[in-house]
Design an enzyme around this catalytic site. Structure first.
Site, short mmCIF file in Angstrom:
data_model
loop_
_atom_site.label_atom_id
_atom_site.label_comp_id
_atom_site.label_asym_id
_atom_site.label_seq_id
_atom_site.Cartn_x
_atom_site.Cartn_y
_atom_site.Cartn_z
N GLN A 193 28.50 39.02 30.19
CA GLN A 193 28.17 40.51 30.41
C GLN A 193 29.10 41.34 29.86
OE1 GLN A 193 25.85 41.22 34.10
NE2 GLN A 193 26.73 39.34 34.87
N ASP B 112 38.45 26.93 22.73
CA ASP B 112 38.60 26.61 23.92
C ASP B 112 39.90 27.29 24.39
OD1 ASP B 112 39.23 25.38 26.20
OD2 ASP B 112 39.09 23.41 25.44
N ALA C 161 35.23 33.53 31.99
CA ALA C 161 35.66 33.00 33.13
C ALA C 161 34.48 31.92 33.54
CB ALA C 161 35.67 34.03 34.08
N TYR C 162 34.89 31.15 34.53
CA TYR C 162 33.86 30.11 35.25
C TYR C 162 33.51 30.76 36.57
CZ TYR C 162 32.53 25.80 37.06
OH TYR C 162 31.60 24.54 37.95
N THR C 163 32.24 31.39 36.36
CA THR C 163 31.68 31.94 37.62
C THR C 163 30.80 31.42 38.28
OG1 THR C 163 30.15 33.02 35.85
CG2 THR C 163 32.35 34.19 36.18
N ASP D 55 36.71 40.13 43.39
CA ASP D 55 36.71 40.36 45.00
C ASP D 55 36.92 39.21 45.67
OD1 ASP D 55 33.97 40.15 44.05
OD2 ASP D 55 33.50 39.88 46.33
N TYR E 163 36.15 29.04 43.75
CA TYR E 163 36.35 29.88 42.48
C TYR E 163 37.09 31.20 43.05
CZ TYR E 163 34.53 34.29 40.16
OH TYR E 163 34.33 35.39 39.69
N LYS F 288 40.54 32.08 40.35
CA LYS F 288 40.79 33.27 39.82
C LYS F 288 42.22 33.99 40.27
CE LYS F 288 38.47 35.52 37.74
NZ LYS F 288 38.42 35.81 36.04
#
Length: 298
Positions: free
Chosen positions: A11, A36, A60-62, A102, A125, A129
């Site tokens: 996004q 990578d 990111a891994y979301t 957040d 997660y 982060k």
């Protein structure tokens, strides 16, 4: 400037790659399978090839729930990746802009979180982060982390697109009303990064423009309140608007715990960086205009 964007189809990266050239920058976006960020050799090769003057990490891994069972991948992407980018950027003498979340907080505070509040992630997660933030800034102090929340856009998968899809399928919907935060639109987040780039490139380590900052939309709302705004906008554009029922988090269990309070105090970003929290209602209008183009009248 030559800007290396980590991510290409996400996004925020989609918005960055569309907006950076309009701001006079050369931009290249990299993501798997050809790149990578968890591979030090590939990171070094990218820096050598593109010779960036700044890096924006929008990757990111979301997958919040999947991360609970895939800790290794989450930490590789969200922690190791930012560390390697920071190390390469420090060697090249260039700044990094990084997006975080957040979810580094547990959500139990009864007021908006500031940058001075101690992080306390309750899931993989958020922990990954937070590790990425710490490792990045340790490797390259000339970095900015923008913690954000509830990101939406006309691209990818997000709450707005999910609501619109379900709205066409269901006459009634149940939406959580006891999680508080602020929707944030990816174009606003991209504009914020672009706005601060010149200062970051010119600033030396220790400048107040570097560090961790909160940046979300405003005003605060709930997922239920956000859904109501989405369907109000959709109805104005001739789309169905299902009946909404407010439910609690306990009524909608998930594998990973969601913060009940995702409200972030964004005053520091406004004071130090000159970037203010954007009104998410305007972002929603832009998003709905893109997703629900007006029909031509006969």
């Amino acid at each position: 400037m030559r800007i290396l964007v980590i991510g290409r189809t996400g996004q925020i990266s989609t918005e960055l790659l569309a907006r950076l050239p309009k701001a006079g920058h050369q931009a290249v976006g990299l993501e798997p399978p050809e790149f990578d960020m968890t591979d030090a050799a590939q990171v070094a090769a990218a820096f050598a090839e593109y010779k960036p003057e700044a890096v924006i990490n929008a990757a990111a891994y979301t997958a919040v729930d999947r991360a609970e069972d895939d800790r290794a991948t989450a930490f590789a992407v969200n922690a190791t990746g930012p560390r390697l980018l920071g190390e390469a950027a420090a060697c090249a003498g260039i700044p990094v802009v990084h997006y975080s979340t957040d979810y580094v907080f547990d959500g139990v505070k009864d007021s908006p979180y500031t940058e001075e509040d101690a992080p306390a992630p309750v899931g993989v997660y958020g922990a990954s982060k937070l590790a990425g933030e710490l490792l990045l800034h340790l490797a390259q102090p000339r970095s900015v982390t923008l913690r954000t929340a509830w990101v939406c856009s006309a691209h990818g998968n997000n709450f707005v697109k999910t609501m619109l899809r379900f709205g066409k399928e269901r006459p009634e919907m149940r939406v959580v009303a006891d999680q508080h935060g602020a929707p944030t639109f990816a174009d606003d987040l991209a504009d914020a990064a672009i706005a601060i780039l010149p200062r970051l490139v010119a600033a030396k380590a220790g400048d107040s423009c570097f560090g961790v900052f909160h940046l979300t939309g405003q005003p605060f709302t709930t997922w239920h309140g956000f859904a109501a705004a989405i369907f109000e906008g959709a109805a104005k554009r001739g789309q169905p608007a299902p009946k909404l029922t407010a439910i609690t988090t306990a009524d909608y269990p998930t594998k990973a715990t969601r913060p009940a309070n995702s409200r972030l105090d964004c005053s520091r970003a406004a004071a130090r960086l000159g970037i203010a929290a954007a009104d998410w209602r305007q972002g929603l209008d832009r998003c709905l205009d893109a997703l629900l183009p007006a029909k031509e009248s006969n």
